[in-house]
Design a protein around this motif. Structure first.
Motif, mmCIF file in Angstrom:
data_model
loop_
_atom_site.group_PDB
_atom_site.id
_atom_site.type_symbol
_atom_site.label_atom_id
_atom_site.label_comp_id
_atom_site.label_asym_id
_atom_site.label_seq_id
_atom_site.Cartn_x
_atom_site.Cartn_y
_atom_site.Cartn_z
ATOM 1 N N VAL A 1 0.859 -1.182 0.000
ATOM 2 C CA VAL A 1 0.000 0.000 0.000
ATOM 3 C C VAL A 1 0.897 1.234 0.000
ATOM 4 N N ALA A 2 0.684 2.115 -0.982
ATOM 5 C CA ALA A 2 1.574 3.255 -1.217
ATOM 6 C C ALA A 2 1.489 4.351 -0.160
ATOM 7 N N ASP A 3 0.342 4.539 0.437
ATOM 8 C CA ASP A 3 0.125 5.634 1.380
ATOM 9 C C ASP A 3 0.128 5.099 2.813
ATOM 10 N N ALA A 4 0.869 5.752 3.705
ATOM 11 C CA ALA A 4 0.994 5.278 5.098
ATOM 12 C C ALA A 4 -0.356 5.237 5.808
ATOM 13 N N ARG A 5 -1.219 6.195 5.556
ATOM 14 C CA ARG A 5 -2.532 6.218 6.209
ATOM 15 C C ARG A 5 -3.398 5.031 5.760
ATOM 16 N N ARG A 6 -3.407 4.771 4.445
ATOM 17 C CA ARG A 6 -4.158 3.612 3.932
ATOM 18 C C ARG A 6 -3.533 2.321 4.447
ATOM 19 N N TRP A 7 -2.198 2.268 4.493
ATOM 20 C CA TRP A 7 -1.518 1.070 4.980
ATOM 21 C C TRP A 7 -1.956 0.759 6.403
ATOM 22 N N ARG A 8 -2.012 1.762 7.279
ATOM 23 C CA ARG A 8 -2.441 1.550 8.662
ATOM 24 C C ARG A 8 -3.879 1.040 8.721
ATOM 25 N N ARG A 9 -4.734 1.563 7.858
ATOM 26 C CA ARG A 9 -6.132 1.099 7.827
ATOM 27 C C ARG A 9 -6.228 -0.355 7.389
ATOM 28 N N VAL A 10 -5.434 -0.709 6.366
ATOM 29 C CA VAL A 10 -5.424 -2.102 5.894
ATOM 30 C C VAL A 10 -4.880 -3.012 6.989
ATOM 31 N N PHE A 11 -3.804 -2.617 7.644
ATOM 32 C CA PHE A 11 -3.216 -3.407 8.719
ATOM 33 C C PHE A 11 -4.229 -3.635 9.837
ATOM 34 N N LYS A 12 -4.909 -2.580 10.241
ATOM 35 C CA LYS A 12 -5.916 -2.678 11.303
ATOM 36 C C LYS A 12 -7.047 -3.624 10.890
ATOM 37 N N LEU A 13 -7.505 -3.507 9.651
ATOM 38 C CA LEU A 13 -8.548 -4.397 9.145
ATOM 39 C C LEU A 13 -8.079 -5.845 9.182
ATOM 40 N N MET A 14 -6.877 -6.103 8.697
ATOM 41 C CA MET A 14 -6.382 -7.470 8.595
ATOM 42 C C MET A 14 -6.194 -8.120 9.969
ATOM 43 N N LYS A 15 -5.917 -7.353 11.002
ATOM 44 C CA LYS A 15 -5.787 -7.911 12.349
ATOM 45 C C LYS A 15 -7.094 -8.574 12.783
ATOM 46 N N GLY A 16 -8.215 -8.155 12.203
ATOM 47 C CA GLY A 16 -9.499 -8.756 12.508
ATOM 48 C C GLY A 16 -9.787 -10.023 11.718
ATOM 49 N N TYR A 17 -8.944 -10.331 10.750
ATOM 50 C CA TYR A 17 -9.184 -11.507 9.903
ATOM 51 C C TYR A 17 -8.140 -12.608 10.056
ATOM 52 N N GLY A 18 -6.997 -12.284 10.591
ATOM 53 C CA GLY A 18 -5.968 -13.309 10.665
ATOM 54 C C GLY A 18 -4.837 -12.938 11.590
ATOM 55 N N ARG A 19 -3.799 -13.722 11.517
ATOM 56 C CA ARG A 19 -2.626 -13.525 12.369
ATOM 57 C C ARG A 19 -1.525 -12.849 11.576
ATOM 58 N N TRP A 20 -0.992 -11.824 12.177
ATOM 59 C CA TRP A 20 0.091 -11.060 11.573
ATOM 60 C C TRP A 20 1.364 -11.885 11.567
ATOM 61 N N LEU A 21 1.979 -12.025 10.394
ATOM 62 C CA LEU A 21 3.238 -12.764 10.285
ATOM 63 C C LEU A 21 4.430 -11.820 10.241
ATOM 64 N N GLN A 22 4.310 -10.796 9.412
ATOM 65 C CA GLN A 22 5.326 -9.754 9.355
ATOM 66 C C GLN A 22 4.736 -8.557 8.652
ATOM 67 N N LEU A 23 5.474 -7.488 8.523
ATOM 68 C CA LEU A 23 4.989 -6.167 8.144
ATOM 69 C C LEU A 23 3.672 -6.135 7.379
ATOM 70 N N SER A 24 3.593 -6.683 6.194
ATOM 71 C CA SER A 24 2.368 -6.636 5.389
ATOM 72 C C SER A 24 1.913 -8.026 4.979
ATOM 73 N N VAL A 25 2.043 -8.989 5.886
ATOM 74 C CA VAL A 25 1.697 -10.387 5.587
ATOM 75 C C VAL A 25 0.880 -10.964 6.738
ATOM 76 N N PHE A 26 -0.267 -11.563 6.387
ATOM 77 C CA PHE A 26 -1.140 -12.196 7.369
ATOM 78 C C PHE A 26 -1.471 -13.613 6.936
ATOM 79 N N HIS A 27 -1.667 -14.500 7.919
ATOM 80 C CA HIS A 27 -2.167 -15.856 7.685
ATOM 81 C C HIS A 27 -3.582 -15.883 8.242
ATOM 82 N N CYS A 28 -4.535 -16.330 7.419
ATOM 83 C CA CYS A 28 -5.945 -16.314 7.811
ATOM 84 C C CYS A 28 -6.570 -17.690 7.613
#
Length: 101
Positions: free
Chosen positions: A17-44
């Motif tokens: 995600v190119a924009d830091a604000r959008r990246w934070r929103r995506v990261f926050k969303l993904m925490k609700g769907y799976g487990r964070w593996l590293q910076l921009s990677v989740f296992h769901c």
């Protein structure tokens, strides 16, 4: 093989995600769907409905001209032995547990 909507599949979701604000929103969303593996990677582990909800929510957050999300379907969660080779920080697999909505 016909896939039922309530069958859980294992997914790896990664994003650029190119924009830091959008990246934070995506990261926050993904925490609700799976487990964070590293910076921009989740296992769901998601059934068909949750997977569709996740994809729709991601589409609403990203800028399709600048951002990129990859959803890798690893197959039925009950049949996938999720093995991760982790160099550095220790990796812990996702626990299977009930979620009350």
């Amino acid at each position: 093989m016909v896939r039922r909507a309530n069958d859980e599949h294992a997914y790896v979701v990664t994003y650029d995600v190119a924009d830091a604000r959008r990246w934070r929103r995506v990261f926050k969303l993904m925490k609700g769907y799976g487990r964070w593996l590293q910076l921009s990677v989740f296992h769901c582990r998601l059934d068909g409905g949750r997977r569709a909800d996740m994809a729709l929510a991601l589409e609403r957050l990203i800028d399709p001209g600048k951002d990129h999300v990859v959803i890798l379907d690893l197959g039925p969660a009950g049949e996938v032995e999720f093995a991760v080779e982790s160099l550095g920080k220790r990796f812990e697999p996702i626990e299977r547990r009930a979620v009350v909505v």
